[in-house]
Write a protein that holds these residues in place. Structure first.
Motif, PDB file in Angstrom:
ATOM      1  N   SER A   2       0.863  -1.352  -0.164  1.00 13.29           N
ATOM      2  CA  SER A   2      -0.048  -0.073   0.040  1.00 13.29           C
ATOM      3  C   SER A   2       0.908   1.021  -0.021  1.00 13.29           C
ATOM      4  N   PHE A   3       0.353   2.370  -0.457  1.00 19.29           N
ATOM      5  CA  PHE A   3       1.002   3.602  -0.633  1.00 19.29           C
ATOM      6  C   PHE A   3       1.582   4.005   0.982  1.00 19.29           C
ATOM      7  N   SER A   4       0.984   3.480   2.071  1.00 17.47           N
ATOM      8  CA  SER A   4       1.392   4.009   3.377  1.00 17.47           C
ATOM      9  C   SER A   4       2.797   3.537   3.859  1.00 17.47           C
ATOM     10  N   LYS A  22      -5.806   2.150  -4.968  1.00 21.09           N
ATOM     11  CA  LYS A  22      -5.686   0.921  -3.860  1.00 21.09           C
ATOM     12  C   LYS A  22      -4.187   0.687  -3.783  1.00 21.09           C
ATOM     13  N   SER A  23      -3.366   0.361  -4.862  1.00 26.78           N
ATOM     14  CA  SER A  23      -1.879   0.114  -4.312  1.00 26.78           C
ATOM     15  C   SER A  23      -1.156   0.674  -5.388  1.00 26.78           C
ATOM     16  N   PRO A  24      -0.015   0.879  -5.143  1.00 29.63           N
ATOM     17  CA  PRO A  24       1.222   1.607  -6.345  1.00 29.63           C
ATOM     18  C   PRO A  24       1.354   0.462  -7.523  1.00 29.63           C
ATOM     19  N   THR A  25       1.368   1.382  -8.686  1.00 32.06           N
ATOM     20  CA  THR A  25       1.763   0.508  -9.671  1.00 32.06           C
ATOM     21  C   THR A  25       3.149  -0.132  -9.920  1.00 32.06           C
ATOM     22  N   PRO A  26       3.507  -0.867 -10.576  1.00 27.59           N
ATOM     23  CA  PRO A  26       4.976  -1.317 -10.531  1.00 27.59           C
ATOM     24  C   PRO A  26       6.111  -0.282 -10.503  1.00 27.59           C
ATOM     25  N   ALA A  45       9.761   3.768 -18.481  1.00 29.88           N
ATOM     26  CA  ALA A  45       8.301   3.790 -18.325  1.00 29.88           C
ATOM     27  C   ALA A  45       7.389   4.287 -19.355  1.00 29.88           C
ATOM     28  N   GLN A  46       6.596   3.761 -19.866  1.00 27.07           N
ATOM     29  CA  GLN A  46       5.702   4.237 -21.021  1.00 27.07           C
ATOM     30  C   GLN A  46       4.555   5.079 -20.252  1.00 27.07           C
ATOM     31  N   THR A  47       3.734   5.978 -20.784  1.00 29.06           N
ATOM     32  CA  THR A  47       2.768   6.471 -20.399  1.00 29.06           C
ATOM     33  C   THR A  47       1.673   5.438 -20.075  1.00 29.06           C
ATOM     34  N   GLY A  48       0.675   5.568 -19.066  1.00 30.33           N
ATOM     35  CA  GLY A  48      -0.156   4.603 -18.779  1.00 30.33           C
ATOM     36  C   GLY A  48       0.237   3.731 -17.744  1.00 30.33           C
ATOM     37  N   THR A  49       1.731   3.755 -17.279  1.00 25.79           N
ATOM     38  CA  THR A  49       2.169   2.898 -16.180  1.00 25.79           C
ATOM     39  C   THR A  49       1.771   3.635 -14.752  1.00 25.79           C
ATOM     40  N   GLY A  50       1.563   4.971 -14.861  1.00 20.85           N
ATOM     41  CA  GLY A  50       1.415   5.534 -13.520  1.00 20.85           C
ATOM     42  C   GLY A  50       2.671   6.280 -13.074  1.00 20.85           C
ATOM     43  N   LYS A  51       3.635   6.711 -14.255  1.00 24.22           N
ATOM     44  CA  LYS A  51       4.697   7.135 -13.754  1.00 24.22           C
ATOM     45  C   LYS A  51       4.823   8.636 -13.351  1.00 24.22           C
ATOM     46  N   THR A  52       3.713   9.457 -13.692  1.00 19.84           N
ATOM     47  CA  THR A  52       3.764  10.652 -13.129  1.00 19.84           C
ATOM     48  C   THR A  52       3.502  10.527 -11.803  1.00 19.84           C
ATOM     49  N   ALA A  53       2.770   9.804 -11.179  1.00 23.33           N
ATOM     50  CA  ALA A  53       2.639   9.798  -9.778  1.00 23.33           C
ATOM     51  C   ALA A  53       3.930   9.481  -9.179  1.00 23.33           C
ATOM     52  N   GLY A  54       4.645   8.486  -9.989  1.00 22.63           N
ATOM     53  CA  GLY A  54       6.261   7.843  -9.458  1.00 22.63           C
ATOM     54  C   GLY A  54       6.922   9.099  -9.315  1.00 22.63           C
ATOM     55  N   THR A  95      -3.499  17.818  -7.927  1.00 20.87           N
ATOM     56  CA  THR A  95      -4.346  16.653  -7.443  1.00 20.87           C
ATOM     57  C   THR A  95      -3.547  15.907  -6.324  1.00 20.87           C
ATOM     58  N   TYR A  96      -2.288  15.664  -6.404  1.00 23.59           N
ATOM     59  CA  TYR A  96      -1.708  14.904  -5.297  1.00 23.59           C
ATOM     60  C   TYR A  96      -1.499  15.869  -4.126  1.00 23.59           C
ATOM     61  N   GLY A  97      -1.359  17.136  -4.586  1.00 22.62           N
ATOM     62  CA  GLY A  97      -0.789  18.107  -3.716  1.00 22.62           C
ATOM     63  C   GLY A  97      -1.848  19.003  -2.954  1.00 22.62           C
ATOM     64  N   LEU A 307      -1.312  12.512 -23.629  1.00 21.63           N
ATOM     65  CA  LEU A 307      -2.737  12.651 -23.039  1.00 21.63           C
ATOM     66  C   LEU A 307      -3.333  11.838 -22.116  1.00 21.63           C
ATOM     67  N   ASP A 308      -3.657  12.045 -20.925  1.00 17.02           N
ATOM     68  CA  ASP A 308      -4.210  11.288 -19.891  1.00 17.02           C
ATOM     69  C   ASP A 308      -5.669  11.146 -19.763  1.00 17.02           C
ATOM     70  N   ILE A 309      -6.374  10.462 -20.860  1.00 19.03           N
ATOM     71  CA  ILE A 309      -7.689  10.432 -20.500  1.00 19.03           C
ATOM     72  C   ILE A 309      -8.074   8.870 -20.183  1.00 19.03           C
ATOM     73  N   ASP A 310      -8.893   9.281 -18.883  1.00 15.18           N
ATOM     74  CA  ASP A 310      -9.241   7.904 -17.978  1.00 15.18           C
ATOM     75  C   ASP A 310     -10.032   7.053 -18.934  1.00 15.18           C
ATOM     76  N   GLN A 311      -9.876   5.800 -18.839  1.00 13.54           N
ATOM     77  CA  GLN A 311     -10.714   4.833 -19.622  1.00 13.54           C
ATOM     78  C   GLN A 311     -11.044   4.909 -20.828  1.00 13.54           C
ATOM     79  N   GLY A 335      -5.898   0.914 -22.599  1.00 12.00           N
ATOM     80  CA  GLY A 335      -5.153  -0.337 -21.766  1.00 12.00           C
ATOM     81  C   GLY A 335      -4.364   0.313 -20.454  1.00 12.00           C
ATOM     82  N   ARG A 336      -4.747   1.600 -20.098  1.00 13.89           N
ATOM     83  CA  ARG A 336      -4.051   2.263 -18.950  1.00 13.89           C
ATOM     84  C   ARG A 336      -4.155   1.686 -17.541  1.00 13.89           C
ATOM     85  N   ALA A 337      -3.273   1.550 -16.752  1.00 13.67           N
ATOM     86  CA  ALA A 337      -3.308   1.397 -15.422  1.00 13.67           C
ATOM     87  C   ALA A 337      -4.208  -0.050 -15.418  1.00 13.67           C
TER      88      ALA A 337
HETATM   89  P1  AMP Z   1       0.505   8.047 -16.216  1.00 10.97           P
HETATM   90  O1  AMP Z   1       1.217   6.865 -16.859  1.00 10.97           O
HETATM   91  O2  AMP Z   1       1.256   8.842 -15.064  1.00 10.97           O
HETATM   92  O3  AMP Z   1       0.133   9.037 -17.488  1.00 10.97           O
HETATM   93  O4  AMP Z   1      -0.831   7.501 -15.562  1.00 10.97           O
HETATM   94  C1  AMP Z   1      -1.660   6.747 -16.066  1.00 10.97           C
HETATM   95  C2  AMP Z   1      -3.210   6.633 -15.523  1.00 10.97           C
HETATM   96  O5  AMP Z   1      -2.980   5.891 -14.446  1.00 10.97           O
HETATM   97  C3  AMP Z   1      -3.506   7.914 -14.873  1.00 10.97           C
HETATM   98  O6  AMP Z   1      -4.934   8.038 -15.467  1.00 10.97           O
HETATM   99  C4  AMP Z   1      -3.584   7.691 -13.367  1.00 10.97           C
HETATM  100  O7  AMP Z   1      -4.515   8.579 -12.824  1.00 10.97           O
HETATM  101  C5  AMP Z   1      -3.751   6.390 -13.164  1.00 10.97           C
HETATM  102  N1  AMP Z   1      -2.789   5.834 -12.043  1.00 10.97           N
HETATM  103  C6  AMP Z   1      -1.825   6.219 -11.479  1.00 10.97           C
HETATM  104  N2  AMP Z   1      -1.379   5.605 -10.531  1.00 10.97           N
HETATM  105  C7  AMP Z   1      -2.371   4.669  -9.972  1.00 10.97           C
HETATM  106  C8  AMP Z   1      -2.649   3.687  -9.317  1.00 10.97           C
HETATM  107  N3  AMP Z   1      -1.802   3.554  -8.253  1.00 10.97           N
HETATM  108  N4  AMP Z   1      -3.649   3.072  -9.131  1.00 10.97           N
HETATM  109  C9  AMP Z   1      -4.611   3.392 -10.327  1.00 10.97           C
HETATM  110  N5  AMP Z   1      -4.458   4.266 -11.179  1.00 10.97           N
HETATM  111  C10 AMP Z   1      -3.527   4.941 -11.241  1.00 10.97           C
END
Ligand code: AMP
Length: 454
Positions: A2-4, A22-26, A45-54, A95-97, A307-311, A335-337
């Protein structure tokens, strides 16, 4: 996991929980602890892997402690290749801040510089910027780097493709040596590694995706079709599959406009996004697409980059990209996240070479489906997977035009009128093609080197 477990501050954890993660991406599981330890990081890491939050989460965590930014100073700099990507990264920072008392802003070219200068006046903790506009602001004394603690280079491979290497080097030369640096790139080519040498020190290397593979959650197939039939086939596919929201890629701006018109004439809600559209229009179009008032977004490669377009369940390659790597980037929109996605390419006979380049890159043959009524007159040949390494092209022999003709052979090969006419290097090679697709603009003395918008 978990993120904690990362030791992130409670305000960040609250913002993450609000996003429903719920949990961090790889990539997050590897990059966040390394960055929190203060290490330099090189992550593939490509886009869609959650790298931005990384990278955003450890930055915020670091900046939550310590002195705020002084007037015109910044504490963290995130460099991104395009306006859209910069804007999206800035959204993630917000968002995160949101529960932290940090200031952030985004600057990019193509819009007025004065409002950006005003925002920087009080100082900002996190600045997201495209390289050209950042240099413009620096030249106008609007931004100073003495307080900089952390640098991120996002989508470094794209930065190089777009010809920003000179701008990046100029920026690096302005930054304090004592800083933490994080570099994210879809691939680690030799050029990227060369760039990394002047950027990161003793970095931790992280890779979560094998190079140049497409997300396994994306179902990919191609539809062989004659070029002229592509617009009608697209409409047929939309109808048959009841696609609600889709992103369509075209090779050119003109092509994007024409297709949008064609779709609109058929009653489909479509809009184009490319570099000839003003920033305001592009932002509005993206918002409309996210809200759902536009169902089909027709885009050129760079306009759509990051472009980060959800779903987004559906991507259509109306034209195949010229550069095979762009196929991987395009497919990265869906096919993101871990979501299921589908990517369909409409392939005409003249695109066979691009198709085989793509199949070679992703190391798989794409499934073919012929659509009734759209069987091509111009056949797309069956492709075979050829994974043998390509021989580098032999460099052309330099032609010495001043040398007097001595003997038959020399004259025919290098001294003749005809050979000198065709002897110059032709434009339109790989770099040229990509360089003309830049979107991150800005005006300054280095403008000449900056490519035009897509
Ligand atoms: P990114 O690769 O940074 O462009 O992120 C792709 C998508 O994954 C974005 O829509 C994020 O909001 C979503 N995302 C990032 N981290 C997580 C996570 N831990 N769990 C689920 N979705 C996530």
């Amino acid at each position: 996991m978990s993120f904690s477990t990362f030791g992130l501050c409670p305000q960040i954890l609250e913002a993450i929980a609000e996003q429903g993660y719920k949990s961090p991406t790889p990539i997050q599981a590897k990059a966040i602890p390394a960055a929190i330890q203060g290490k330099d990081v090189m992550a593939a890491a490509q886009t869609g892997t959650g790298k931005t939050a990384g990278f955003v989460l450890p930055i915020l965590n670091k900046l939550a402690r310590g002195e705020g930014a002084q007037a015109n100073h910044i504490r963290a700099l995130i460099l991104a290749p395009t306006r859209e990507l910069a804007a999206q990264v800035a959204d993630s920072v917000e968002t995160y801040g949101k529960y932290l008392p940090l200031r952030s802003t985004v600057v990019y070219g193509g819009v007025k510089i004065n409002p950006q200068m005003m925002k920087l006046r009080k100082g900002v903790d996190v600045l997201v910027a495209t390289p050209g506009r950042l240099l413009d602001l620096y030249q106008q004394n609007a931004v100073r780097f003495n307080q900089l603690e952390i640098l991120v280079l996002d989508e470094a491979d794209r930065m190089l493709d777009l010809g920003f290497i000179t701008d990046i080097k100029k920026v690096l030369a302005l930054l304090p040596r004592h800083r933490q640096s994080l570099m994210f790139s879809a691939t680690f080519s030799d050029d990227i590694r060369k760039l990394a040498k002047g950027l990161v020190q003793d970095p931790i290397e992280i890779s979560v995706n094998p190079q140049n593979t497409t997300a396994t959650t994306v179902k990919q197939w191609i539809c062989p079709v004659d070029k002229k039939q592509k617009p009608a086939l697209l409409i047929e596919l939309i109808r048959q599959n009841k696609w609600e929201r889709l992103l369509v890629f075209t090779k050119t701006k003109k092509g994007a406009n024409q297709l949008t018109k064609y779709l609109a004439n058929d009653g489909l809600k479509a809009a184009a996004i490319h570099g000839d559209k003003s920033q305001a229009v592009r932002t509005k179009t993206l918002e409309d697409f996210k809200k759902g008032s536009i169902k089909i977004l027709v885009a050129t490669d760079v306009a759509a980059r990051g472009l980060d377009i959800d779903q987004l369940p559906q991507v259509v390659n109306f034209d195949l990209p010229i550069v095979a790597e762009d196929y991987v980037h395009r497919i990265g929109r869906t096919g993101r996240a871990g979501l299921k996605g589908q990517a369909v390419s409409l392939v005409s006979a003249d695109e066979f070479k691009q198709l085989t380049d793509i199949e070679r890159l992703i190391k798989q043959l794409l499934t073919r489906k012929l659509m009734d009524g759209f069987e091509p007159d111009h056949n797309v040949p069956e492709s075979k997977l050829d994974l043998r390494p390509r021989k580098p092209k032999k460099p052309k022999k330099p032609k010495n035009l001043n040398k007097p003709k001595t003997g038959q052979q020399t004259g025919a090969r290098s001294g003749g009128k005809f050979s000198s006419k065709s002897g110059g290097q032709k434009p339109g090679g790989r770099n040229k093609t990509r360089a003309t697709n830049s979107t991150a603009g800005g005006k300054s003395g280095h403008k000449k080197k900056r490519p035009t918008r897509p």
